[in-house]
Scaffold this motif. Structure first.
Motif, PDB file in Angstrom:
ATOM      1  N   HIS A  46      49.886  53.887  11.968  1.00 50.24           N
ATOM      2  CA  HIS A  46      49.656  54.959  10.998  1.00 50.24           C
ATOM      3  C   HIS A  46      50.447  54.679   9.733  1.00 50.24           C
ATOM      4  N   GLN A  47      49.819  54.927   8.611  1.00 54.40           N
ATOM      5  CA  GLN A  47      50.493  54.811   7.318  1.00 54.40           C
ATOM      6  C   GLN A  47      50.486  56.180   6.633  1.00 54.40           C
ATOM      7  N   PRO A  48      51.648  56.820   6.514  1.00 52.19           N
ATOM      8  CA  PRO A  48      51.688  58.125   5.836  1.00 52.19           C
ATOM      9  C   PRO A  48      51.214  57.989   4.397  1.00 52.19           C
ATOM     10  N   ARG A  49      50.509  59.013   3.931  1.00 51.40           N
ATOM     11  CA  ARG A  49      50.005  58.967   2.557  1.00 51.40           C
ATOM     12  C   ARG A  49      51.178  58.935   1.580  1.00 51.40           C
ATOM     13  N   GLY A  50      51.108  57.981   0.673  1.00 52.09           N
ATOM     14  CA  GLY A  50      52.167  57.829  -0.304  1.00 52.09           C
ATOM     15  C   GLY A  50      53.260  56.862   0.106  1.00 52.09           C
ATOM     16  N   SER A  51      53.189  56.353   1.347  1.00 52.06           N
ATOM     17  CA  SER A  51      54.213  55.432   1.839  1.00 52.06           C
ATOM     18  C   SER A  51      53.671  54.002   1.848  1.00 52.06           C
ATOM     19  N   GLN A  52      54.576  53.043   1.676  1.00 55.21           N
ATOM     20  CA  GLN A  52      54.188  51.641   1.720  1.00 55.21           C
ATOM     21  C   GLN A  52      54.464  51.010   3.084  1.00 55.21           C
ATOM     22  N   PRO A  64      59.955  52.186  11.077  1.00 53.29           N
ATOM     23  CA  PRO A  64      58.838  51.883  10.165  1.00 53.29           C
ATOM     24  C   PRO A  64      58.824  50.392   9.857  1.00 53.29           C
ATOM     25  N   PHE A  65      57.636  49.837   9.676  1.00 54.62           N
ATOM     26  CA  PHE A  65      57.539  48.394   9.457  1.00 54.62           C
ATOM     27  C   PHE A  65      56.604  48.091   8.294  1.00 54.62           C
ATOM     28  N   GLY A  66      56.814  46.934   7.712  1.00 56.04           N
ATOM     29  CA  GLY A  66      56.025  46.489   6.577  1.00 56.04           C
ATOM     30  C   GLY A  66      56.627  45.219   6.018  1.00 56.04           C
ATOM     31  N   LYS A  67      56.111  44.769   4.890  1.00 52.64           N
ATOM     32  CA  LYS A  67      56.620  43.526   4.300  1.00 52.64           C
ATOM     33  C   LYS A  67      58.043  43.702   3.785  1.00 52.64           C
ATOM     34  N   ARG A  68      58.341  44.888   3.232  1.00 52.39           N
ATOM     35  CA  ARG A  68      59.691  45.169   2.745  1.00 52.39           C
ATOM     36  C   ARG A  68      60.157  46.479   3.358  1.00 52.39           C
ATOM     37  N   THR A  69      61.263  46.428   4.091  1.00 49.62           N
ATOM     38  CA  THR A  69      61.750  47.617   4.796  1.00 49.62           C
ATOM     39  C   THR A  69      63.168  47.952   4.345  1.00 49.62           C
ATOM     40  N   ASP A  70      63.384  48.024   3.036  1.00 52.68           N
ATOM     41  CA  ASP A  70      64.703  48.386   2.531  1.00 52.68           C
ATOM     42  C   ASP A  70      64.967  49.863   2.786  1.00 52.68           C
ATOM     43  N   ALA A  71      66.212  50.280   2.574  1.00 51.87           N
ATOM     44  CA  ALA A  71      66.640  51.634   2.915  1.00 51.87           C
ATOM     45  C   ALA A  71      65.858  52.700   2.150  1.00 51.87           C
ATOM     46  N   ASP A  72      65.572  52.459   0.862  1.00 47.38           N
ATOM     47  CA  ASP A  72      64.858  53.447   0.059  1.00 47.38           C
ATOM     48  C   ASP A  72      63.445  53.674   0.593  1.00 47.38           C
ATOM     49  N   SER A  90      43.482  52.577   2.089  1.00 42.33           N
ATOM     50  CA  SER A  90      43.223  51.421   2.939  1.00 42.33           C
ATOM     51  C   SER A  90      44.509  50.993   3.627  1.00 42.33           C
ATOM     52  N   VAL A  91      44.380  50.559   4.874  1.00 38.98           N
ATOM     53  CA  VAL A  91      45.503  50.084   5.655  1.00 38.98           C
ATOM     54  C   VAL A  91      45.296  48.610   5.927  1.00 38.98           C
ATOM     55  N   THR A  92      46.126  47.782   5.308  1.00 43.45           N
ATOM     56  CA  THR A  92      46.027  46.346   5.499  1.00 43.45           C
ATOM     57  C   THR A  92      47.285  45.856   6.185  1.00 43.45           C
ATOM     58  N   LEU A  93      47.126  45.194   7.325  1.00 43.63           N
ATOM     59  CA  LEU A  93      48.254  44.716   8.099  1.00 43.63           C
ATOM     60  C   LEU A  93      48.183  43.208   8.251  1.00 43.63           C
ATOM     61  N   THR A 110      59.546  56.909   3.648  1.00 42.46           N
ATOM     62  CA  THR A 110      58.584  57.023   4.746  1.00 42.46           C
ATOM     63  C   THR A 110      58.957  58.155   5.692  1.00 42.46           C
ATOM     64  N   LEU A 111      60.261  58.302   5.980  1.00 40.72           N
ATOM     65  CA  LEU A 111      60.698  59.395   6.851  1.00 40.72           C
ATOM     66  C   LEU A 111      60.378  60.750   6.228  1.00 40.72           C
ATOM     67  N   ALA A 112      60.558  60.863   4.922  1.00 34.31           N
ATOM     68  CA  ALA A 112      60.244  62.127   4.236  1.00 34.31           C
ATOM     69  C   ALA A 112      58.749  62.440   4.344  1.00 34.31           C
ATOM     70  N   HIS A 113      57.905  61.417   4.186  1.00 37.45           N
ATOM     71  CA  HIS A 113      56.459  61.629   4.305  1.00 37.45           C
ATOM     72  C   HIS A 113      56.080  61.988   5.744  1.00 37.45           C
ATOM     73  N   LEU A 114      56.697  61.343   6.713  1.00 40.25           N
ATOM     74  CA  LEU A 114      56.420  61.656   8.117  1.00 40.25           C
ATOM     75  C   LEU A 114      56.816  63.090   8.450  1.00 40.25           C
ATOM     76  N   GLN A 115      57.977  63.502   7.924  1.00 38.15           N
ATOM     77  CA  GLN A 115      58.439  64.872   8.156  1.00 38.15           C
ATOM     78  C   GLN A 115      57.477  65.879   7.539  1.00 38.15           C
ATOM     79  N   ARG A 116      56.994  65.569   6.341  1.00 38.50           N
ATOM     80  CA  ARG A 116      56.038  66.459   5.665  1.00 38.50           C
ATOM     81  C   ARG A 116      54.741  66.574   6.460  1.00 38.50           C
ATOM     82  N   ASP A 117      54.206  65.435   6.920  1.00 37.81           N
ATOM     83  CA  ASP A 117      52.946  65.452   7.661  1.00 37.81           C
ATOM     84  C   ASP A 117      53.081  66.223   8.970  1.00 37.81           C
ATOM     85  N   ALA A 118      54.197  66.017   9.676  1.00 36.57           N
ATOM     86  CA  ALA A 118      54.399  66.721  10.948  1.00 36.57           C
ATOM     87  C   ALA A 118      54.524  68.217  10.724  1.00 36.57           C
ATOM     88  N   SER A 119      55.276  68.612   9.714  1.00 38.69           N
ATOM     89  CA  SER A 119      55.453  70.035   9.420  1.00 38.69           C
ATOM     90  C   SER A 119      54.128  70.669   9.008  1.00 38.69           C
TER      91      SER A 119
END
Length: 611
Positions: free
Chosen positions: A310-316, A334-342, A286-289, A347-356
């Protein structure tokens, strides 16, 4: 037609067929060693592994909800059974439907689409591979080599078209990665299969390139014949293309190939179909914004169906994503309630995986320094492409030497009688007129990440108009969301007095301060602010800024507000992928897709806008 072709080929080869000795063929077949049978089995496994990759690649390209392992499993099973039973498109689709219908809920139509896509992918790779093999085979006549070179040039043209084409044509083409992968997989599929025949032949019987070329031609001839396993057509074609006095050895090697490459895989695949069980369905994510909390201002671009949340699977976190033929393009951070570096890095790793997985590259366009740093840590290609002019409305004032130009422009606008106000419903026709005049003077408006003058977009923006002598002469629009505004459109007609655009932004900043807006971005100045270039691309961009009157003029305009300059970056999976993404972005910026409207829609749009 296939039966007639086989009959004609049989007639032409009747002298060689008459010389075949069944007893000699059986004797040669019985002399094959255990090592040769074992090597043939290993080569068969390699070939069928490559066959499974066709399905994995095309299911991702078609955006089918299929796990990679399930697609690979269905692919080799479908091929093993269909190449033995014949009628590949029908039997292959039924097998894929049986496996993936249980595993992923695919319909028969989806299975048929996947089967057709895999067949086309193999055919494209086959054309390139057989053409390349023909070019390096000495015994091939010159006219055939010319045709092979022409086929490879056509393939290069398709690669270029995949990058340069715009929708709707681009959506019908596979990506460059998929096209190149089709060639590589065709080699991994067909070369081991041909090597089985070569392995069973006596030493020095014929060069491998000759065997491989004959195999490629015979394999497709057998498939096109529609005969189960291509029986007869395949053998006749190989006999015709591999001239040798000892036909018994060639037929024996073809029989060995049939036993290992057809009989064994078909028996394993057919037996395994009985044990295919339905997989447990994973619950949909589910995607809740919460708009006020996390949606960026640029999310209004989703009204043009250019970007989607879009919300990559496994990403917050969420992103604004646009899919092109070759790239997954993400606008901003990437945006959300908490956007700390980790979380950003995850999220970037999940995006890279999905694109590949989809056979595309990842491109983050206009991202911040924090995201760029996270991307560097993941080994992605990062370049600065400009800087963003950001103003804090609460602290903004026209005092100070750094805003001397702004004060002068505001005085000119005031003396000319320019009046600024927020948009009224009656102004809409004037806005359309101004936009049309502006495009007539400056050329077609750009699009993609820059909003175009579309009602569905503008009605969700903050709009400010400027009037001169009682007539609207210019306007600006802002993307708005939560605590941030981003400047989008700036339009003026030929009668607009000097300083009008400065006055519009100045009044917009005052309104933003009244509404407690934390920051207002005057948008990105491309190519600027690259003070210490770190890469060759940044060196080229900084030199381009020095020679671009447009970029320097835009920089001077925004510098008059004395903003805070924040660097803006572009990130790519690799330098090659980034170059392709840059071409696709440039094409979509310069040739935006316009929304189609009609007069009735236009009429009701006024009332929708007023609401």
């Amino acid at each position: 037609m296939s039966a007639l072709a086989c009959a004609g080929l049989f007639y032409l080869l009747r002298d060689r067929i008459d010389l075949l000795d069944p007893d000699a063929i059986r004797s040669i077949l019985s002399e094959f060693t255990l090592f040769e049978w074992g090597a043939a089995s290993v080569l068969t496994a390699i070939s069928f592994w490559a066959i499974g990759q066709y399905d994995a690649a095309m299911s991702a390209h078609l955006s089918l909800s299929v796990r990679r392992q399930d697609a690979e499993s269905a692919g080799w099973r479908a091929t093993a059974i269909s190449q033995t039973l014949g009628f590949g498109l029908i039997t292959g689709a039924l097998v894929r439907w049986h496996v993936l219908g249980r595993k992923a809920g695919l319909t028969l139509w989806d299975a048929s689409r996947l089967t057709a896509a895999v067949s086309i992918m193999f055919l494209v790779g086959w054309v390139v591979v057989i053409s390349g093999t023909a070019l390096v085979t000495v015994a091939i006549p010159a006219p055939y080599k010319f045709a092979a070179a022409l086929a490879i040039l056509c393939f290069c043209g398709i690669l270029a078209l995949s990058i340069w084409a715009l929708p709707p044509w681009s959506s019908r083409l596979p990506s460059v990665r998929v096209l190149l992968k089709s060639v590589g997989l065709t080699v991994l599929d067909t070369a081991p299969a041909a090597l089985i025949i070569f392995l069973f032949l006596p030493d020095g019987y014929a060069p491998f390139t000759v065997i491989y070329l004959a195999f490629l031609a015979a394999y497709v001839a057998g498939v096109m014949s529609g005969i189960p396993g291509g029986a007869g057509a395949f053998e006749l074609c190989v006999l015709a293309l591999v001239p040798h006095s000892n036909g018994d050895a060639l037929i024996a090697s073809l029989l060995g190939y049939r036993l290992t490459y057809y009989l064994g895989p078909a028996a394993i695949a057919g037996t395994s179909l009985v044990f295919v069980r339905p997989a447990r369905r994973r619950a949909a994510q589910s995607v809740t914004l919460h708009k006020a909390a996390c949606l960026p201002p640029e999310a209004t671009l989703t009204q043009l169906n250019m970007f989607k949340v879009h919300q990559p699977r496994g990403s917050q976190l969420h992103v604004l994503r646009h899919i092109t033929t070759n790239s997954h393009i993400v606008l901003g951070d990437p945006f959300g309630k908490r956007t700390d570096a980790d979380r950003r890095q995850e999220t970037l790793a999940h995006l890279q995986r999905d694109a590949s997985h989809a056979g595309r590259g990842l491109c983050l366009y206009k991202c911040s320094a924090g995201v760029a740093q996270s991307a560097r840590e993941l080994g992605l290609a990062v370049h600065q492409i400009g800087q963003d002019a950001v103003v804090s409305p609460a602290d903004f004032a026209v005092d100070g030497s750094d805003r001397r130009t702004l004060r002068r422009k505001l005085k000119k606008a005031q003396k000319s009688g320019v009046a600024v106000r927020a948009l009224h419903f009656d102004d809409w026709v004037d806005l359309k007129r101004i936009d049309a005049q502006w495009q007539h003077r400056n050329g077609a408006a750009m699009g993609f990440s820059m909003g175009t003058f579309e009602r569905t977009l503008v009605r969700r923006q903050a709009v400010f108009t400027a009037s001169h002598n009682g007539r609207i002469c210019g306007f600006i629009t802002f993307h708005t969301s939560g605590n941030r505004w981003v400047l989008d459109l700036m339009r003026s007609d030929a009668t607009c007095p000097d300083g009008t655009m400065h006055a519009l932004i100045y009044d917009a900043l005052k309104v933003a301060r009244e509404e407690d807006v934390g920051s207002v971005s005057l948008s990105t100045v491309p190519l600027s602010g690259i003070i210490a270039p770190c890469t060759l691309t940044e060196h080229l961009l900084s030199r381009r800024f020095d020679s671009s009157r447009y970029a320097q003029g835009l920089f001077q305009f925004k510098r008059s507000f004395s903003p805070n300059w924040e660097p803006v970056y572009v990130v790519g999976s690799s330098y090659t992928s980034l170059a392709i993404s840059a071409i696709e972005i440039s094409r979509r910026v310069k040739h935006p897709i316009r929304a189609k409207t009609n007069l009735l829609h236009e009429h009701y749009g006024y009332y929708e806008f007023a609401a």
